[in-house]
Structures are given as C-alpha cells and as structure tokens.
Design a protein around this motif. Structure first.
Motif, mmCIF file in Angstrom:
data_model
loop_
_atom_site.group_PDB
_atom_site.id
_atom_site.type_symbol
_atom_site.label_atom_id
_atom_site.label_comp_id
_atom_site.label_asym_id
_atom_site.label_seq_id
_atom_site.Cartn_x
_atom_site.Cartn_y
_atom_site.Cartn_z
ATOM 1 N N PHE A 191 -0.174 -10.428 -3.974
ATOM 2 C CA PHE A 191 -1.504 -9.558 -3.658
ATOM 3 C C PHE A 191 -0.962 -8.349 -3.371
ATOM 4 C CE2 PHE A 191 -3.226 -7.216 0.137
ATOM 5 C CZ PHE A 191 -4.457 -7.107 0.086
ATOM 6 N N ALA A 192 -2.161 -7.278 -4.009
ATOM 7 C CA ALA A 192 -1.753 -5.965 -3.896
ATOM 8 C C ALA A 192 -3.011 -5.515 -3.858
ATOM 9 C CB ALA A 192 -2.180 -5.891 -5.721
ATOM 10 N N GLY A 193 -2.538 -4.194 -2.712
ATOM 11 C CA GLY A 193 -4.174 -3.643 -2.302
ATOM 12 C C GLY A 193 -3.642 -3.261 -0.782
ATOM 13 N N LYS A 194 -5.111 -2.839 -0.276
ATOM 14 C CA LYS A 194 -4.704 -2.201 1.014
ATOM 15 C C LYS A 194 -4.339 -3.190 2.383
ATOM 16 C CE LYS A 194 -7.657 1.697 0.394
ATOM 17 N NZ LYS A 194 -9.839 2.182 0.496
ATOM 18 N N LEU A 195 -3.343 -3.299 3.143
ATOM 19 C CA LEU A 195 -3.057 -4.935 3.881
ATOM 20 C C LEU A 195 -4.398 -4.340 5.527
ATOM 21 C CD1 LEU A 195 0.522 -4.141 3.203
ATOM 22 C CD2 LEU A 195 -0.654 -5.193 2.447
ATOM 23 N N GLU A 196 -5.684 -4.683 5.322
ATOM 24 C CA GLU A 196 -6.489 -4.544 5.973
ATOM 25 C C GLU A 196 -6.786 -6.089 6.205
ATOM 26 O OE1 GLU A 196 -8.809 -1.446 4.719
ATOM 27 O OE2 GLU A 196 -9.996 -2.648 2.852
ATOM 28 N N SER A 197 -7.439 -6.019 7.359
ATOM 29 C CA SER A 197 -8.239 -7.390 7.961
ATOM 30 C C SER A 197 -9.057 -7.796 6.834
ATOM 31 C CB SER A 197 -8.924 -6.780 9.145
ATOM 32 O OG SER A 197 -8.345 -6.651 9.948
ATOM 33 N N LYS A 223 6.818 -24.082 -1.280
ATOM 34 C CA LYS A 223 6.841 -24.773 -1.951
ATOM 35 C C LYS A 223 7.955 -24.257 -2.767
ATOM 36 C CE LYS A 223 5.648 -27.328 -6.411
ATOM 37 N NZ LYS A 223 4.088 -27.033 -7.253
ATOM 38 N N ALA A 224 9.344 -24.780 -2.961
ATOM 39 C CA ALA A 224 11.208 -24.328 -3.700
ATOM 40 C C ALA A 224 10.252 -24.089 -4.928
ATOM 41 C CB ALA A 224 11.706 -25.594 -3.857
ATOM 42 N N GLY A 225 10.902 -22.536 -5.530
ATOM 43 C CA GLY A 225 10.361 -22.032 -7.098
ATOM 44 C C GLY A 225 8.774 -21.348 -7.076
ATOM 45 N N VAL A 226 8.304 -21.057 -5.591
ATOM 46 C CA VAL A 226 6.762 -20.449 -5.604
ATOM 47 C C VAL A 226 7.626 -18.492 -4.861
ATOM 48 C CG1 VAL A 226 4.644 -20.202 -5.333
ATOM 49 C CG2 VAL A 226 5.712 -22.254 -6.216
ATOM 50 N N HIS A 227 7.254 -17.987 -4.756
ATOM 51 C CA HIS A 227 7.445 -17.466 -4.261
ATOM 52 C C HIS A 227 5.459 -16.257 -4.201
ATOM 53 C CE1 HIS A 227 12.408 -16.214 -5.251
ATOM 54 N NE2 HIS A 227 11.252 -17.165 -6.397
ATOM 55 N N LEU A 228 5.877 -15.054 -3.061
ATOM 56 C CA LEU A 228 4.837 -14.525 -2.879
ATOM 57 C C LEU A 228 5.500 -12.685 -2.440
ATOM 58 C CD1 LEU A 228 2.004 -14.237 -1.809
ATOM 59 C CD2 LEU A 228 2.520 -14.539 0.771
ATOM 60 N N LEU A 229 4.003 -12.244 -3.361
ATOM 61 C CA LEU A 229 4.657 -10.421 -3.504
ATOM 62 C C LEU A 229 2.942 -10.186 -2.917
ATOM 63 C CD1 LEU A 229 6.268 -8.192 -4.277
ATOM 64 C CD2 LEU A 229 5.448 -8.228 -6.487
ATOM 65 N N ILE A 230 3.833 -9.787 -2.029
ATOM 66 C CA ILE A 230 2.711 -8.310 -0.810
ATOM 67 C C ILE A 230 2.646 -6.788 -1.289
ATOM 68 C CG2 ILE A 230 1.939 -7.817 1.159
ATOM 69 C CD1 ILE A 230 2.100 -10.679 2.195
ATOM 70 N N ALA A 231 1.657 -6.113 -1.834
ATOM 71 C CA ALA A 231 2.143 -5.073 -2.197
ATOM 72 C C ALA A 231 1.072 -3.845 -1.474
ATOM 73 C CB ALA A 231 2.132 -4.552 -3.865
ATOM 74 N N GLY A 232 1.584 -3.252 -0.767
ATOM 75 C CA GLY A 232 0.775 -2.416 -0.523
ATOM 76 C C GLY A 232 0.923 -1.812 0.850
ATOM 77 N N ASN A 233 0.235 -0.890 1.824
ATOM 78 C CA ASN A 233 0.080 -0.404 2.593
ATOM 79 C C ASN A 233 -0.899 -0.386 3.990
ATOM 80 O OD1 ASN A 233 1.929 1.582 1.034
ATOM 81 N ND2 ASN A 233 3.437 1.223 3.076
ATOM 82 N N GLY A 234 -1.112 -0.491 5.093
ATOM 83 C CA GLY A 234 -2.323 -0.048 5.754
ATOM 84 C C GLY A 234 -1.125 -1.186 7.264
#
Length: 386
Positions: free
Chosen positions: A216-222, A238-249
C-alpha cells in the motif's frame, strides 16, 4: 497556431508532463496559469501527508507558465476560498487565447473564469469526479441543479474513464461534448528497470525471493482505508506473505501501534517520485482499498500497473472499473467489507508466480493510458472547437 490557456492550481507530477508534451509537439501553443502556488520551487504543505512535500522531478521545465497572485486569507486547494486571483481573467485575456482549459471548478477563481469566458472562446474542462459516493435526498437534488448550472459554462469535458463519463452525463453534458482523455503517469519511467534496488529493498525488509510482498502506498487517511487492509492482512496471517505500508498521514500512529507485534508488516514514510518505481517493482501485489469519499481515480494503480503488478482495488476506487479486470490482472472487492478484502487477498496470495502472470496482463492494459493519448485529445478538441 491556436493558443490554449490552461488554468490549474499548482504544478503536480501528473500534469506537468502533459504540458511539456503539448509544448514539444507544437500543434497548439499553451500557457499555464497557476492559481495557488506563488513560488516556482520549494516545498508545499500537503494536509493529506501531514507534511511539506517537495517533488524531486522537474515540474516547470519545457512550457510557458505564470504564477498569478493569490490573495486568499488561507491559500490552498482544499477549500473554495483558498484560490482567489483578482488578476487571473486579465492575465488570461492579455495572452489572447483561442481556447481555455480549466482543471477543477470548485475554487472561486476557477468558477469565475468559466463564467467569464463562456460564449467568448471554447471552454474545455478537466475533472474526474464520479457518482460513486452519491446518496439520494434533498442535498443530492440541489447538487444536481447547481452542477447543471456549473457545467452549462463548459463546451467540452475531458473525462478519464467510465465513472466520470457517467457523472458528466448526469449533470447535463451531451455525448458530443465528452472527450475521452485517460488519466496517465509516465509509464516509461515506472517501467524502467530498478531491479537491483528493488531486490535490496526486499532484503532490507527480510523478504526472500519466493515470498510475496503486498504494497500500500499513499496518504494514510481514512478515505484510502489502509486500516482495513491491515486488518485483512493480520486475519490472513499467512507465512511467506508480507505487507508494506508506505506513506504518512493521520492514521500512521494507530496503524503502527496495531501492527507492532507483527513481524511481516513493514512501514516506510513518504517516498518521493524518484523512489516510487523501486517500491512498486519490489512488490508482487498492489492494493488500494479505498472506501472514499472522493477516491475519484487512484493514479497509484496506474503506477503499479506500469511496473507490471497485479492489482487489488475496492469498487469505490474510480479507476477500478476501467483498469482492473477480475481474474485477468487482479481483483475488485466491495469497499469497507473486511471479509471481502480478506477473501480477495487470500485468493491472490497463493503464489508469486500467479501474481506475476496477472502483473504481465496489467502492462497490456495500461499501455494505452499514456500522456500522448491525453495530448492528442486536447489538441483535437482545441482545433475542432473554433
């Protein structure tokens, strides 16, 4: 040569390349009148990111422009009274354009320009509003009357996709007035290989080659609902699955607190334009779970598709109906529905190989959503509208 005056609030990375291309092609002459910004460079506060933003790609090279004095007490593009330019109409008139393109009407000066030049020269309008968040009632009926009046000052409307075309039709524009001009990003810049940097990013996060990274990349807004994605991901677990959250807000602190005990959830702050292709190329699946209101398009999806990535988007994301083909390059789920997002996430995150196949399909779809298509649509409309 016909002359097109373009009115928009400030230089942004999604429009500057179109202005540069129009000037380079030389089929029409253009001048851009910026109504919010008062400086050619330097950072500008973005309330959504909660910080100053200074884009690191050139936005003012290769075309003629003018910053028009903005005397608003609280300058900004987030409210109608934030754009007040007493000298705008005179500045445009002195340039003697053959046609006018206004990007966004919901500012005091922009609406005044539409009204002033109506019936004097052809008026083009660029917007991407949709009907996705509309609810029936008195407010909606009053809005119908008002917007029909606003768009009565427009000769041609440039729409980026299916949802915006339906919006313009509802508010009185005819098929002859509607011109398809897709939303686009610099597909070539995003597609250019940044493989070594992408591998290094994955390694820095502890993600091995055959593991899956959801981005997920973007503004961390509702309205973009990164919290819903976080909950669905934690439910998947789930093993072997990662989440990256990129942004501010505004949601950043709460998201980090919720995820602090989860080793496969990673956070990165705001990333500038030159760094974004690395993030997209590092991931296997890009997710935009927006619930709105006003996620009118979602250009991050264009960017991810230009990098050849599978897409998971909500049905409140304006571009989903045009860019996401379920089972072909990704999936669409019901906005705000945790179980629906979980189900789609679980179905997609079965193997990196499947996601790679879906991502290749994204490349074929996004190829026609490019700056040349927009420039050609503008030129054809300007030249036909005399």
């Amino acid at each position: 040569m016909r002359k097109l005056a373009i009115v928009t609030t400030h230089p942004i990375q999604y429009y500057a390349p179109i202005f540069q291309l129009l000037a380079q092609r030389g089929n029409i002459s253009i001048k851009v009148f910026y109504t919010w910004s008062q400086a050619a460079d330097g950072p500008k506060n973005d309330p959504g990111f909660g910080r100053d933003v200074n884009w690191d790609i050139p936005l003012l090279n290769g075309y003629e422009y003018e910053f028009v004095e903005n005397i608003a007490a609280e300058p900004g593009s987030h409210h109608a009274a934030g754009i007040v330019n007493p000298g705008l109409i005179d500045a445009i008139s002195q340039w003697q354009p053959s046609a006018l393109l206004v990007i966004g009407w919901a500012y005091r000066s922009h609406l005044a320009v539409l009204k002033h030049f109506n019936d004097k020269i052809p008026v083009l309008f660029r917007g991407d509003s949709t009907l996705l968040d509309q609810k029936p009632g008195l407010k909606s009926m009053l809005r119908l009357l008002y917007l029909r009046w606003v768009y009565s000052h427009v000769n041609y409307a440039l729409y980026p996709g299916t949802n915006t075309k339906a919006y313009f039709e509802k508010y009185g524009l005819t098929d002859k007035q509607l011109v398809f001009a897709p939303h686009a990003v610099d597909n070539q810049r995003f597609a250019a290989s940044r493989t070594n940097e992408a591998i290094a990013l994955r390694q820095s996060l502890g993600i091995v080659e055959d593991e899956i990274l959801v981005l997920f990349a973007g503004k961390l807004e509702s309205k973009k609902s990164p919290d819903l994605l976080l909950e669905a991901f934690m439910k998947l677990n789930k093993a072997g699955v990662h989440l990256l959250i990129a942004g501010n807000g505004e949601l950043e602190t709460a998201l980090k607190e919720r995820a602090k005990a989860h080793p496969r959830i990673h956070f990165m702050g705001f990333q500038n334009q030159s760094a974004m292709p690395v993030l997209y190329q590092a991931c296997n699946l890009f997710c935009l779970p927006s619930a709105g209101p006003n996620e009118t398009w979602g250009l991050a999806i264009n960017e991810a598709m230009a990098c050849g990535k599978a897409i998971l988007a909500s049905n409140k994301t304006g571009c989903a109906i045009d860019l996401v083909r379920p089972g072909h390059n990704g999936e669409i789920f019901e906005a705000g529905n945790l179980q629906a997002l979980y189900n789609s996430l679980a179905a997609l995150c079965t193997s990196a190989e499947i996601l790679s196949t879906l991502g290749k399909a994204s490349l074929g779809i996004i190829a026609n959503y490019n700056f040349s298509e927009i420039a050609e649509a503008i030129e054809a409309t300007v030249c036909a509208g005399h």
